[in-house]
Scaffold this motif. Sequence first.
Motif, PDB file in Angstrom:
ATOM      1  N   ALA A   1       7.980  -2.634  -8.902  1.00 37.82           N
ATOM      2  CA  ALA A   1       7.129  -3.112  -7.800  1.00 37.82           C
ATOM      3  C   ALA A   1       5.998  -4.173  -8.257  1.00 37.82           C
ATOM      4  O   ALA A   1       5.285  -4.758  -7.410  1.00 37.82           O
ATOM      5  CB  ALA A   1       6.439  -2.125  -6.865  1.00 37.82           C
ATOM      6  N   ARG A   2       5.702  -4.206  -9.407  1.00 42.63           N
ATOM      7  CA  ARG A   2       4.897  -5.159 -10.111  1.00 42.63           C
ATOM      8  C   ARG A   2       3.565  -5.077  -9.869  1.00 42.63           C
ATOM      9  O   ARG A   2       2.593  -5.945  -9.384  1.00 42.63           O
ATOM     10  CB  ARG A   2       5.323  -6.523  -9.714  1.00 42.63           C
ATOM     11  CG  ARG A   2       6.894  -6.911 -10.123  1.00 42.63           C
ATOM     12  CD  ARG A   2       7.137  -8.282 -10.123  1.00 42.63           C
ATOM     13  NE  ARG A   2       7.164  -9.067  -8.948  1.00 42.63           N
ATOM     14  CZ  ARG A   2       7.262 -10.274  -8.540  1.00 42.63           C
ATOM     15  NH1 ARG A   2       7.826 -11.235  -9.662  1.00 42.63           N
ATOM     16  NH2 ARG A   2       7.040 -10.785  -7.524  1.00 42.63           N
ATOM     17  N   PHE A   3       2.968  -3.754 -10.244  1.00 43.54           N
ATOM     18  CA  PHE A   3       1.503  -3.462 -10.154  1.00 43.54           C
ATOM     19  C   PHE A   3       1.070  -2.525 -11.219  1.00 43.54           C
ATOM     20  O   PHE A   3       2.041  -1.585 -11.303  1.00 43.54           O
ATOM     21  CB  PHE A   3       1.109  -3.186  -8.664  1.00 43.54           C
ATOM     22  CG  PHE A   3       1.615  -1.995  -8.079  1.00 43.54           C
ATOM     23  CD1 PHE A   3       0.765  -0.542  -8.174  1.00 43.54           C
ATOM     24  CD2 PHE A   3       2.682  -2.012  -7.087  1.00 43.54           C
ATOM     25  CE1 PHE A   3       1.465   0.650  -7.707  1.00 43.54           C
ATOM     26  CE2 PHE A   3       3.132  -0.689  -6.650  1.00 43.54           C
ATOM     27  CZ  PHE A   3       2.223   0.466  -7.032  1.00 43.54           C
ATOM     28  N   LEU A   4      -0.132  -2.519 -11.295  1.00 46.06           N
ATOM     29  CA  LEU A   4      -0.591  -1.491 -12.395  1.00 46.06           C
ATOM     30  C   LEU A   4      -1.936  -0.940 -11.557  1.00 46.06           C
ATOM     31  O   LEU A   4      -2.484  -1.570 -10.709  1.00 46.06           O
ATOM     32  CB  LEU A   4      -1.431  -2.136 -13.378  1.00 46.06           C
ATOM     33  CG  LEU A   4      -0.090  -2.784 -14.315  1.00 46.06           C
ATOM     34  CD1 LEU A   4      -1.074  -3.620 -15.794  1.00 46.06           C
ATOM     35  CD2 LEU A   4       1.083  -2.148 -15.041  1.00 46.06           C
ATOM     36  N   VAL A   5      -2.228   0.335 -11.776  1.00 41.38           N
ATOM     37  CA  VAL A   5      -3.187   1.082 -11.318  1.00 41.38           C
ATOM     38  C   VAL A   5      -3.877   1.464 -12.404  1.00 41.38           C
ATOM     39  O   VAL A   5      -3.798   2.038 -13.579  1.00 41.38           O
ATOM     40  CB  VAL A   5      -2.789   2.434 -10.714  1.00 41.38           C
ATOM     41  CG1 VAL A   5      -4.018   3.255  -9.924  1.00 41.38           C
ATOM     42  CG2 VAL A   5      -1.947   2.071  -9.704  1.00 41.38           C
ATOM     43  N   LEU A   6      -5.519   0.911 -12.443  1.00 41.32           N
ATOM     44  CA  LEU A   6      -6.314   0.875 -13.656  1.00 41.32           C
ATOM     45  C   LEU A   6      -7.670   1.603 -13.221  1.00 41.32           C
ATOM     46  O   LEU A   6      -7.819   1.722 -12.191  1.00 41.32           O
ATOM     47  CB  LEU A   6      -6.627  -0.590 -14.206  1.00 41.32           C
ATOM     48  CG  LEU A   6      -5.447  -1.559 -14.331  1.00 41.32           C
ATOM     49  CD1 LEU A   6      -5.713  -2.752 -14.722  1.00 41.32           C
ATOM     50  CD2 LEU A   6      -4.458  -0.752 -15.524  1.00 41.32           C
TER      51      LEU A   6
ATOM     52  N   VAL B   1       0.714  -1.164   0.192  1.00 37.86           N
ATOM     53  CA  VAL B   1      -0.050  -0.201  -0.101  1.00 37.86           C
ATOM     54  C   VAL B   1       0.871   1.027  -0.020  1.00 37.86           C
ATOM     55  O   VAL B   1       0.601   2.188  -0.832  1.00 37.86           O
ATOM     56  CB  VAL B   1      -0.799   0.092   1.212  1.00 37.86           C
ATOM     57  CG1 VAL B   1      -1.767   1.384   1.416  1.00 37.86           C
ATOM     58  CG2 VAL B   1      -1.928  -1.082   0.966  1.00 37.86           C
ATOM     59  N   GLU B   2       2.088   1.313   0.735  1.00 42.65           N
ATOM     60  CA  GLU B   2       2.882   2.402   0.842  1.00 42.65           C
ATOM     61  C   GLU B   2       3.542   2.767  -0.613  1.00 42.65           C
ATOM     62  O   GLU B   2       3.550   4.024  -1.044  1.00 42.65           O
ATOM     63  CB  GLU B   2       3.799   2.145   1.719  1.00 42.65           C
ATOM     64  CG  GLU B   2       4.960   3.226   1.787  1.00 42.65           C
ATOM     65  CD  GLU B   2       6.193   3.156   2.888  1.00 42.65           C
ATOM     66  OE1 GLU B   2       6.895   3.556   3.129  1.00 42.65           O
ATOM     67  OE2 GLU B   2       6.093   1.948   3.679  1.00 42.65           O
ATOM     68  N   ALA B   3       3.788   1.656  -1.187  1.00 41.17           N
ATOM     69  CA  ALA B   3       4.333   1.746  -2.653  1.00 41.17           C
ATOM     70  C   ALA B   3       3.327   2.514  -3.626  1.00 41.17           C
ATOM     71  O   ALA B   3       3.629   3.490  -4.374  1.00 41.17           O
ATOM     72  CB  ALA B   3       4.714   0.774  -3.165  1.00 41.17           C
ATOM     73  N   LEU B   4       1.863   2.152  -3.401  1.00 48.60           N
ATOM     74  CA  LEU B   4       0.783   2.722  -4.424  1.00 48.60           C
ATOM     75  C   LEU B   4       0.727   4.129  -3.936  1.00 48.60           C
ATOM     76  O   LEU B   4       0.669   5.120  -4.713  1.00 48.60           O
ATOM     77  CB  LEU B   4      -0.383   1.932  -3.977  1.00 48.60           C
ATOM     78  CG  LEU B   4      -1.651   2.298  -4.588  1.00 48.60           C
ATOM     79  CD1 LEU B   4      -1.458   2.527  -6.029  1.00 48.60           C
ATOM     80  CD2 LEU B   4      -2.714   1.654  -4.273  1.00 48.60           C
ATOM     81  N   GLN B   5       0.601   4.472  -2.595  1.00 47.71           N
ATOM     82  CA  GLN B   5       0.241   5.548  -2.359  1.00 47.71           C
ATOM     83  C   GLN B   5       1.807   6.620  -2.798  1.00 47.71           C
ATOM     84  O   GLN B   5       1.027   7.681  -3.226  1.00 47.71           O
ATOM     85  CB  GLN B   5       0.378   5.788  -0.557  1.00 47.71           C
ATOM     86  CG  GLN B   5      -0.788   5.327  -0.147  1.00 47.71           C
ATOM     87  CD  GLN B   5      -0.974   5.174   1.533  1.00 47.71           C
ATOM     88  OE1 GLN B   5      -2.067   5.237   2.016  1.00 47.71           O
ATOM     89  NE2 GLN B   5       0.014   5.124   2.035  1.00 47.71           N
ATOM     90  N   ASN B   6       2.608   6.294  -2.548  1.00 45.64           N
ATOM     91  CA  ASN B   6       3.906   6.972  -2.972  1.00 45.64           C
ATOM     92  C   ASN B   6       3.875   7.376  -4.621  1.00 45.64           C
ATOM     93  O   ASN B   6       4.097   8.536  -4.904  1.00 45.64           O
ATOM     94  CB  ASN B   6       5.211   6.398  -2.636  1.00 45.64           C
ATOM     95  CG  ASN B   6       5.545   6.372  -1.141  1.00 45.64           C
ATOM     96  OD1 ASN B   6       4.715   7.252  -0.335  1.00 45.64           O
ATOM     97  ND2 ASN B   6       6.305   5.508  -0.638  1.00 45.64           N
ATOM     98  N   LEU B   7       3.117   6.160  -5.154  1.00 44.69           N
ATOM     99  CA  LEU B   7       3.466   6.249  -6.889  1.00 44.69           C
ATOM    100  C   LEU B   7       2.577   7.303  -7.206  1.00 44.69           C
ATOM    101  O   LEU B   7       2.807   8.262  -7.966  1.00 44.69           O
ATOM    102  CB  LEU B   7       3.019   4.953  -7.324  1.00 44.69           C
ATOM    103  CG  LEU B   7       3.034   4.933  -9.054  1.00 44.69           C
ATOM    104  CD1 LEU B   7       4.349   5.384  -9.604  1.00 44.69           C
ATOM    105  CD2 LEU B   7       2.424   3.653  -9.332  1.00 44.69           C
TER     106      LEU B   7
ATOM    107  N   ALA C   1      -1.398   4.488 -13.859  1.00 42.82           N
ATOM    108  CA  ALA C   1      -0.005   4.572 -12.961  1.00 42.82           C
ATOM    109  C   ALA C   1       0.498   3.004 -13.063  1.00 42.82           C
ATOM    110  O   ALA C   1      -0.419   2.155 -13.143  1.00 42.82           O
ATOM    111  CB  ALA C   1       0.022   5.154 -11.806  1.00 42.82           C
ATOM    112  N   ALA C   2       1.987   3.048 -13.001  1.00 41.87           N
ATOM    113  CA  ALA C   2       2.318   1.490 -13.186  1.00 41.87           C
ATOM    114  C   ALA C   2       3.624   1.587 -12.504  1.00 41.87           C
ATOM    115  O   ALA C   2       4.407   2.778 -12.817  1.00 41.87           O
ATOM    116  CB  ALA C   2       2.525   1.050 -14.645  1.00 41.87           C
ATOM    117  N   ASP C   3       3.949   0.585 -11.806  1.00 41.69           N
ATOM    118  CA  ASP C   3       5.317   0.242 -11.101  1.00 41.69           C
ATOM    119  C   ASP C   3       5.586  -0.858 -11.463  1.00 41.69           C
ATOM    120  O   ASP C   3       5.474  -1.857 -10.788  1.00 41.69           O
ATOM    121  CB  ASP C   3       5.255   0.663  -9.628  1.00 41.69           C
ATOM    122  CG  ASP C   3       6.668   0.671  -9.144  1.00 41.69           C
ATOM    123  OD1 ASP C   3       7.547  -0.140  -9.550  1.00 41.69           O
ATOM    124  OD2 ASP C   3       6.676   1.338  -8.011  1.00 41.69           O
ATOM    125  N   THR C   4       6.539  -1.035 -12.587  1.00 40.20           N
ATOM    126  CA  THR C   4       6.944  -2.550 -13.108  1.00 40.20           C
ATOM    127  C   THR C   4       7.728  -2.991 -12.174  1.00 40.20           C
ATOM    128  O   THR C   4       8.170  -4.248 -12.120  1.00 40.20           O
ATOM    129  CB  THR C   4       7.461  -2.318 -14.383  1.00 40.20           C
ATOM    130  OG1 THR C   4       8.709  -1.488 -14.586  1.00 40.20           O
ATOM    131  CG2 THR C   4       6.594  -1.932 -15.441  1.00 40.20           C
TER     132      THR C   4
END
Length: 383
Positions: A101-106, A10-16, A96-99
């Motif tokens: 951290a291996r997740f996409l925000v759709l 979750v922290e990585a998502l919030q930062n992104l 957004a995407a963080d390859t």
Amino acid sequence: MAAPRGIFRVEALQNLLTDLCASPVTVDRLERLEPWAVARVWLRSASALPCSVVVKWVPDGQREARTAPWRLRNELAALQFLSEDLGVGLAPRVFAADTTARFLVLEDLAPRVPLDRLLRRDGAAAHRDRLAAFARARGALSAATAGRAEAYYARRAELGPVDAAADPAGRLALLRAGGIDHASSLGVPLGGRASYELTSVFDELSAPGPFLALSNGDAEANNILLHDSGPAEARLIDFEFAGCTHALTDAVCLYVPGPAWLTVGNPSTTGLADEYRHALALGIPEAEDDRRYGDGLAAACVSWALVRLQRFALLDTRSQGDHSRLQLIATLEAAADTAQTCRALPHLTTWIRRIAAVLRHRWPDADQDFADSARFPPYRARH
């Protein structure tokens, strides 16, 4: 907030998202959409982001096919290609995407729901307009992306290595070969003119010509979202196996049962065949040529039947009455029926019917009449 184990940080998502919006973004709550590595996430933010998004990630601790990073890259490249390069609104947007951290925000497509859920709940007759939207969306995806393979793979290559030559031939070649081997073990070896026709099938699929188009790689009713009621505005999802291949492989799901179904009905009588073909022809005029279209459709359906036949050894160990046995026979016969209707591959069609007949004899519990619409209506689910 703390995330459940086994999902993205979750922290990585919030930062992104905070970096993306240049203002604080906080995860308010999330709901995992089991059994997939997908979650709906509600946000608190002063930015222009919507109040909810969908996060899709690569899970840890599963078999390699489920964790291979190229699947995430395929999805990211395909969705960006459709929305940013082509301006096509057939799939969710990527926020957004963080390859790493291996997740996409759709984009969150709610309140749309998967078509297969509606079909299971209400039956196909109650959702003819949504099935029509499904057929149109499959054709529209190919129409919009035909002739654009080079542009798609250029975008995909920016994210990491990709074998563009492997997609037209199909990633399922080994599975098709397994199906042919099982036919031999059943006493129905491939040979003669049927073998020659199968070579023409592989030639058709590996060199699609104007029919080369982007597919999400899993053209089934669970991978399209529509409103439960109201306008049938379809959105395609799950592009992990995206690649450019023969467009008519995306039509197979209308003619031949996929993994979820025992039957799918006759799209020529329900109008789905015309819905798909008209949408396809808007971008691939060659789809109006009956011979060319029929050859491609027959090849795609026969190929899929062989892919499913590779499951024979597993199904042969199942108990009497197992639906998977019914499904395999129905799949073989539906593929043969489609090829016959297209007036294509006559010797290969005979070979496939012989395999189905042997299976009916081997599995008496699966020797049933699929033309009985009372027992086997369109989109009867496999249990």
